[in-house]
Design a protein around this motif. Sequence first.
Motif, PDB file in Angstrom:
ATOM      1  N   SER A  59       0.864  -1.174   0.000  1.00 51.79           N
ATOM      2  CA  SER A  59       0.000   0.000   0.000  1.00 51.79           C
ATOM      3  C   SER A  59       0.898   1.220   0.000  1.00 51.79           C
ATOM      4  CB  SER A  59      -0.923  -0.004   1.215  1.00 51.79           C
ATOM      5  OG  SER A  59      -0.168   0.077   2.416  1.00 51.79           O
ATOM      6  N   ASP A  60       0.461   2.269  -0.662  1.00 51.53           N
ATOM      7  CA  ASP A  60       1.257   3.485  -0.760  1.00 51.53           C
ATOM      8  C   ASP A  60       0.387   4.700  -0.503  1.00 51.53           C
ATOM      9  OD1 ASP A  60       2.329   1.627  -3.331  1.00 51.53           O
ATOM     10  OD2 ASP A  60       3.855   2.365  -1.949  1.00 51.53           O
ATOM     11  N   ALA A  61       0.974   5.670   0.200  1.00 46.66           N
ATOM     12  CA  ALA A  61       0.260   6.926   0.395  1.00 46.66           C
ATOM     13  C   ALA A  61       0.090   7.628  -0.947  1.00 46.66           C
ATOM     14  CB  ALA A  61       1.045   7.818   1.356  1.00 46.66           C
ATOM     15  N   THR A  62      -0.978   8.375  -1.072  1.00 43.32           N
ATOM     16  CA  THR A  62      -1.268   9.062  -2.336  1.00 43.32           C
ATOM     17  C   THR A  62      -0.104   9.943  -2.777  1.00 43.32           C
ATOM     18  OG1 THR A  62      -3.620   9.053  -1.802  1.00 43.32           O
ATOM     19  CG2 THR A  62      -2.874  10.632  -3.457  1.00 43.32           C
ATOM     20  N   ALA A  63       0.551  10.584  -1.834  1.00 39.82           N
ATOM     21  CA  ALA A  63       1.615  11.530  -2.173  1.00 39.82           C
ATOM     22  C   ALA A  63       2.819  10.871  -2.833  1.00 39.82           C
ATOM     23  CB  ALA A  63       2.060  12.271  -0.913  1.00 39.82           C
ATOM     24  N   VAL A  64       2.994   9.574  -2.639  1.00 40.81           N
ATOM     25  CA  VAL A  64       4.185   8.910  -3.180  1.00 40.81           C
ATOM     26  C   VAL A  64       3.838   7.860  -4.230  1.00 40.81           C
ATOM     27  CG1 VAL A  64       5.410   9.289  -1.023  1.00 40.81           C
ATOM     28  CG2 VAL A  64       4.283   7.094  -1.424  1.00 40.81           C
ATOM     29  N   LYS A  65       2.554   7.653  -4.449  1.00 47.05           N
ATOM     30  CA  LYS A  65       2.129   6.615  -5.387  1.00 47.05           C
ATOM     31  C   LYS A  65       2.701   6.901  -6.769  1.00 47.05           C
ATOM     32  CE  LYS A  65      -2.041   5.291  -4.421  1.00 47.05           C
ATOM     33  NZ  LYS A  65      -2.020   3.949  -3.795  1.00 47.05           N
ATOM     34  N   GLY A  66       3.275   5.877  -7.364  1.00 44.93           N
ATOM     35  CA  GLY A  66       3.857   6.019  -8.693  1.00 44.93           C
ATOM     36  C   GLY A  66       5.313   6.422  -8.686  1.00 44.93           C
ATOM     37  N   ARG A  67       5.808   6.930  -7.547  1.00 41.49           N
ATOM     38  CA  ARG A  67       7.219   7.333  -7.459  1.00 41.49           C
ATOM     39  C   ARG A  67       7.995   6.445  -6.490  1.00 41.49           C
ATOM     40  NH1 ARG A  67       8.572  11.994  -5.269  1.00 41.49           N
ATOM     41  NH2 ARG A  67       6.636  12.226  -4.064  1.00 41.49           N
ATOM     42  N   PHE A  68       7.338   5.957  -5.468  1.00 44.24           N
ATOM     43  CA  PHE A  68       8.001   5.119  -4.464  1.00 44.24           C
ATOM     44  C   PHE A  68       7.515   3.675  -4.619  1.00 44.24           C
ATOM     45  CE2 PHE A  68       8.835   8.500  -0.917  1.00 44.24           C
ATOM     46  CZ  PHE A  68       9.426   9.326  -1.861  1.00 44.24           C
ATOM     47  N   THR A  69       8.422   2.728  -4.473  1.00 45.01           N
ATOM     48  CA  THR A  69       8.081   1.310  -4.567  1.00 45.01           C
ATOM     49  C   THR A  69       8.677   0.568  -3.378  1.00 45.01           C
ATOM     50  OG1 THR A  69       8.117   1.425  -6.985  1.00 45.01           O
ATOM     51  CG2 THR A  69       8.210  -0.765  -5.981  1.00 45.01           C
ATOM     52  N   THR A  70       7.842  -0.241  -2.737  1.00 42.62           N
ATOM     53  CA  THR A  70       8.300  -1.023  -1.591  1.00 42.62           C
ATOM     54  C   THR A  70       8.439  -2.483  -2.012  1.00 42.62           C
ATOM     55  OG1 THR A  70       7.097   0.480  -0.132  1.00 42.62           O
ATOM     56  CG2 THR A  70       7.811  -1.615   0.800  1.00 42.62           C
ATOM     57  N   SER A  71       9.537  -3.101  -1.592  1.00 43.52           N
ATOM     58  CA  SER A  71       9.758  -4.517  -1.900  1.00 43.52           C
ATOM     59  C   SER A  71      10.401  -5.195  -0.695  1.00 43.52           C
ATOM     60  CB  SER A  71      10.645  -4.673  -3.140  1.00 43.52           C
ATOM     61  OG  SER A  71      11.910  -4.066  -2.921  1.00 43.52           O
ATOM     62  N   VAL A  79      13.461  -5.017   3.948  1.00 39.64           N
ATOM     63  CA  VAL A  79      12.472  -4.321   3.140  1.00 39.64           C
ATOM     64  C   VAL A  79      13.141  -3.102   2.523  1.00 39.64           C
ATOM     65  CG1 VAL A  79      10.292  -3.044   3.199  1.00 39.64           C
ATOM     66  CG2 VAL A  79      10.542  -5.148   4.516  1.00 39.64           C
ATOM     67  N   TYR A  80      12.809  -2.827   1.273  1.00 38.91           N
ATOM     68  CA  TYR A  80      13.411  -1.716   0.555  1.00 38.91           C
ATOM     69  C   TYR A  80      12.345  -0.680   0.205  1.00 38.91           C
ATOM     70  CZ  TYR A  80      17.038  -5.245  -0.021  1.00 38.91           C
ATOM     71  OH  TYR A  80      17.986  -6.218   0.213  1.00 38.91           O
ATOM     72  N   LEU A  81      12.777   0.556   0.143  1.00 39.53           N
ATOM     73  CA  LEU A  81      11.921   1.628  -0.350  1.00 39.53           C
ATOM     74  C   LEU A  81      12.685   2.340  -1.458  1.00 39.53           C
ATOM     75  CD1 LEU A  81       9.250   3.220  -0.025  1.00 39.53           C
ATOM     76  CD2 LEU A  81      10.500   4.781   1.484  1.00 39.53           C
ATOM     77  N   GLN A  82      12.282   2.069  -2.682  1.00 38.26           N
ATOM     78  CA  GLN A  82      12.885   2.734  -3.836  1.00 38.26           C
ATOM     79  C   GLN A  82      12.151   4.046  -4.052  1.00 38.26           C
ATOM     80  OE1 GLN A  82      15.556   1.846  -5.886  1.00 38.26           O
ATOM     81  NE2 GLN A  82      15.261   3.879  -6.780  1.00 38.26           N
ATOM     82  N   MET A  83      12.867   5.134  -3.969  1.00 39.58           N
ATOM     83  CA  MET A  83      12.262   6.468  -4.078  1.00 39.58           C
ATOM     84  C   MET A  83      12.808   7.146  -5.328  1.00 39.58           C
ATOM     85  SD  MET A  83      12.361   7.704  -0.101  1.00 39.58           S
ATOM     86  CE  MET A  83      14.130   7.947  -0.079  1.00 39.58           C
ATOM     87  N   ASN A  84      11.934   7.388  -6.279  1.00 43.23           N
ATOM     88  CA  ASN A  84      12.324   8.030  -7.531  1.00 43.23           C
ATOM     89  C   ASN A  84      11.726   9.427  -7.615  1.00 43.23           C
ATOM     90  OD1 ASN A  84      13.643   5.647  -8.330  1.00 43.23           O
ATOM     91  ND2 ASN A  84      11.774   4.858  -9.289  1.00 43.23           N
ATOM     92  N   ASP A  85      12.332  10.257  -8.457  1.00 37.74           N
ATOM     93  CA  ASP A  85      11.827  11.608  -8.680  1.00 37.74           C
ATOM     94  C   ASP A  85      11.581  12.322  -7.355  1.00 37.74           C
ATOM     95  OD1 ASP A  85       8.895  13.100 -10.280  1.00 37.74           O
ATOM     96  OD2 ASP A  85      10.936  13.856 -10.032  1.00 37.74           O
TER      97      ASP A  85
END
Length: 127
Positions: A59-71, A79-85
């Motif tokens: 699940s992702d907060a609206t503010a980061v949806k599409g830019r952040f990916t959790t795996s 656990v990883y948090l890939q943060m783009n842009d």
Amino acid sequence: QLQFVESGGGSVQPGESLRLSCTASGYGAGNYAIGWLRQVPGKEREEISCISTEGTKTSDATAVKGRFTTSKDRTKNTVYLQMNDLKPDNTAIYYCSAARAVRSFGGVLECGGFETWGQGTQVTVSS
């Protein structure tokens, strides 16, 4: 007792990327959904993402949806948090924690009940 170690933060310019890591240890470390939360001075910690125990739902907060990916790498309890842009308002201390309260139905994951915290990792986005 669960323990979390966050790493991977740093100072970057807007538009750049970072990948944060969260390694869990202790009894039952692999048996929880894990959330990423962030905090800026003067504000409460806010959840930005969560990943299920199996790593199959996020699940992702609206503010980061599409830019952040959790795996999740279950073999490493990491656990990883890939943060783009990245944007300046992403500047914060980022924490991970075990979700003690989880609702999972259909494709939806809701996490809460975060109690145990690591030291966090600072992310600064500035030009």
